[in-house]
Design a protein around this motif. Sequence first.
Motif, PDB file in Angstrom:
ATOM      1  N   PRO A 111      -3.218   1.782 -15.844  1.00 29.95           N
ATOM      2  CA  PRO A 111      -3.665   3.101 -15.389  1.00 29.95           C
ATOM      3  C   PRO A 111      -4.365   3.908 -16.472  1.00 29.95           C
ATOM      4  O   PRO A 111      -5.240   4.732 -16.170  1.00 29.95           O
ATOM      5  N   ALA A 112      -4.020   3.673 -17.737  1.00 33.13           N
ATOM      6  CA  ALA A 112      -4.621   4.446 -18.831  1.00 33.13           C
ATOM      7  C   ALA A 112      -6.036   3.990 -19.142  1.00 33.13           C
ATOM      8  O   ALA A 112      -6.947   4.806 -19.293  1.00 33.13           O
ATOM      9  N   SER A 113      -6.235   2.681 -19.228  1.00 32.01           N
ATOM     10  CA  SER A 113      -7.545   2.154 -19.621  1.00 32.01           C
ATOM     11  C   SER A 113      -8.409   1.758 -18.437  1.00 32.01           C
ATOM     12  O   SER A 113      -9.636   1.652 -18.561  1.00 32.01           O
ATOM     13  N   GLY A 114      -7.773   1.501 -17.284  1.00 36.01           N
ATOM     14  CA  GLY A 114      -8.514   1.012 -16.121  1.00 36.01           C
ATOM     15  C   GLY A 114      -8.863  -0.457 -16.204  1.00 36.01           C
ATOM     16  O   GLY A 114      -9.555  -0.983 -15.321  1.00 36.01           O
ATOM     17  N   LYS A 115      -8.391  -1.153 -17.232  1.00 37.81           N
ATOM     18  CA  LYS A 115      -8.723  -2.564 -17.415  1.00 37.81           C
ATOM     19  C   LYS A 115      -7.657  -3.460 -16.770  1.00 37.81           C
ATOM     20  O   LYS A 115      -6.494  -3.059 -16.639  1.00 37.81           O
ATOM     21  N   PRO A 116      -8.052  -4.679 -16.382  1.00 36.75           N
ATOM     22  CA  PRO A 116      -7.083  -5.601 -15.785  1.00 36.75           C
ATOM     23  C   PRO A 116      -5.870  -5.795 -16.686  1.00 36.75           C
ATOM     24  O   PRO A 116      -6.020  -5.956 -17.908  1.00 36.75           O
ATOM     25  N   ASN A 168       0.816  -1.220   0.000  1.00 33.49           N
ATOM     26  CA  ASN A 168       0.000   0.000   0.000  1.00 33.49           C
ATOM     27  C   ASN A 168       0.846   1.265   0.000  1.00 33.49           C
ATOM     28  O   ASN A 168       0.388   2.313  -0.459  1.00 33.49           O
ATOM     29  N   GLY A 169       2.068   1.160   0.485  1.00 34.51           N
ATOM     30  CA  GLY A 169       2.939   2.327   0.523  1.00 34.51           C
ATOM     31  C   GLY A 169       3.803   2.503  -0.708  1.00 34.51           C
ATOM     32  O   GLY A 169       4.619   3.429  -0.776  1.00 34.51           O
ATOM     33  N   SER A 170       3.622   1.638  -1.700  1.00 36.48           N
ATOM     34  CA  SER A 170       4.498   1.669  -2.875  1.00 36.48           C
ATOM     35  C   SER A 170       4.195   2.829  -3.818  1.00 36.48           C
ATOM     36  O   SER A 170       5.056   3.265  -4.573  1.00 36.48           O
ATOM     37  N   GLY A 171       2.954   3.312  -3.812  1.00 34.85           N
ATOM     38  CA  GLY A 171       2.576   4.390  -4.724  1.00 34.85           C
ATOM     39  C   GLY A 171       2.467   3.965  -6.173  1.00 34.85           C
ATOM     40  O   GLY A 171       2.414   4.818  -7.076  1.00 34.85           O
ATOM     41  N   ASN A 172       2.425   2.673  -6.438  1.00 33.79           N
ATOM     42  CA  ASN A 172       2.323   2.196  -7.823  1.00 33.79           C
ATOM     43  C   ASN A 172       0.944   2.539  -8.381  1.00 33.79           C
ATOM     44  O   ASN A 172      -0.074   2.102  -7.835  1.00 33.79           O
ATOM     45  N   PRO A 173       0.853   3.306  -9.480  1.00 36.10           N
ATOM     46  CA  PRO A 173      -0.453   3.731 -10.006  1.00 36.10           C
ATOM     47  C   PRO A 173      -1.283   2.594 -10.590  1.00 36.10           C
ATOM     48  O   PRO A 173      -2.505   2.749 -10.758  1.00 36.10           O
ATOM     49  N   ALA A 174      -0.651   1.466 -10.898  1.00 31.53           N
ATOM     50  CA  ALA A 174      -1.386   0.336 -11.466  1.00 31.53           C
ATOM     51  C   ALA A 174      -1.993  -0.554 -10.389  1.00 31.53           C
ATOM     52  O   ALA A 174      -2.856  -1.385 -10.692  1.00 31.53           O
TER      53      ALA A 174
END
Length: 419
Positions: free
Chosen positions: A359-364, A335-341
């Motif tokens: 992150p761009a499409s929001g898809k898996p 949770n602390g990684s800040g990874n946007p994906a």
Amino acid sequence: MNSEVQQRRLAATPRGVGVMCDFYAVRAENATLWDHQGREYTDFTAGIAVLNTGHRHPKLVEAVRSQLECFTHTAFQVIPYENYLLLAERLNKLVPVAGPAKTTFFSTGAEAVENAVKIARAATGRPGVIAFTGAFHGRTLMTMSLTGKVAPYKTGFGPFPGSVFHARYPNELHGYSVDDAMESLETLFRCDISPQEVAAIIFEPIQGEGGFNIAPAGFVSQLRQLCDQHGILLIADEIQTGFARTGRLFASDYYPDAKPDLITMAKSLGGGLPISAVSGRAEVMDAPLPGGLGGTYAGNPLAIASSLAVLEVIEEERLCERALRLGAELVETLNGSGNPALVEVRARGSMVAAEFNDPASGKPSAEIAKAIQQKALAQGLILLTCGVHGNVIRFLYPLTIPDAQFKKALALLSELLRD
């Protein structure tokens, strides 16, 4: 050396046996593996949740060695041995089922599931079985029919046994609520099979291959009520969740008011030796006729000895408490990684998963999960992916992993996620 052996594997074994790593293990100790070239790896897979007590725990090694000096096999149905009874008695006291319990042993998780279905059908006189989307219960024909994921498990292997149906497993992230899951069961009853024809509903308290999706308490409670209403047996598949992984001996211990009628277990029960079990309410377990249950290697003496040692190690080393502590540290790191994906971290004890979307499409995104897995492997950390979309990384380190090694792995993981 590894590449040479790799060519031999491709020539000697069929492509249907998928293999993740391109190196070959020659030695292992607790949470560490070494390959032919002496390279060292930290194992966050534990043989797919088999090694909660680590590779070659000294207590297990000694227990197997002692049994090996007595005998290796008799077939319990021909010549019984007391350790089989001792393990059954211990599990009967530990499994969270209502009332007196009985236990029988097999060799694999799939065998346990198949026999749980047999027992349920014998006890109810009904044919139907309901499983859930995203489920994984094995690779035999019956267990493939129960499994709720097509590729790669079902592709090209049909037709499958009949009277098996699938309902929705709740997954808030993907838009399926507990109400949706329960309505899907009612839909099955209206459209596909009468509840009076259903022998059992089988579910995983936490889906393994499905992505470590945790069953909400309200869902399990309503399942129990539905089964009681219609005389259906509830089977908890604890093959991946069992034996301290979740911070309790069984994940079903988190649902004390919704005890299952039957529990299947395998994997970490044997600590690396092949053994599985079905435990359940005594009157249900007694339904099959003599000879209806068993197997040549079912409850092998070496595996029984290892299993008895596993239970001692879990208690003596307080692995349930340790699972909770290690899992909390891992969750904090993720949770602390800040990874946007990273869209969700799911955890119960040390059964932890991280799910990734583009992150761009929001898809898996299976690609992002795979990339993290491969970068980790290149730096000596072995991880597994899972999930219906293949976009989940699951963490299954031995619960006995040394603290220093665990913290080093978390530091590497944090670095990979930030990058």
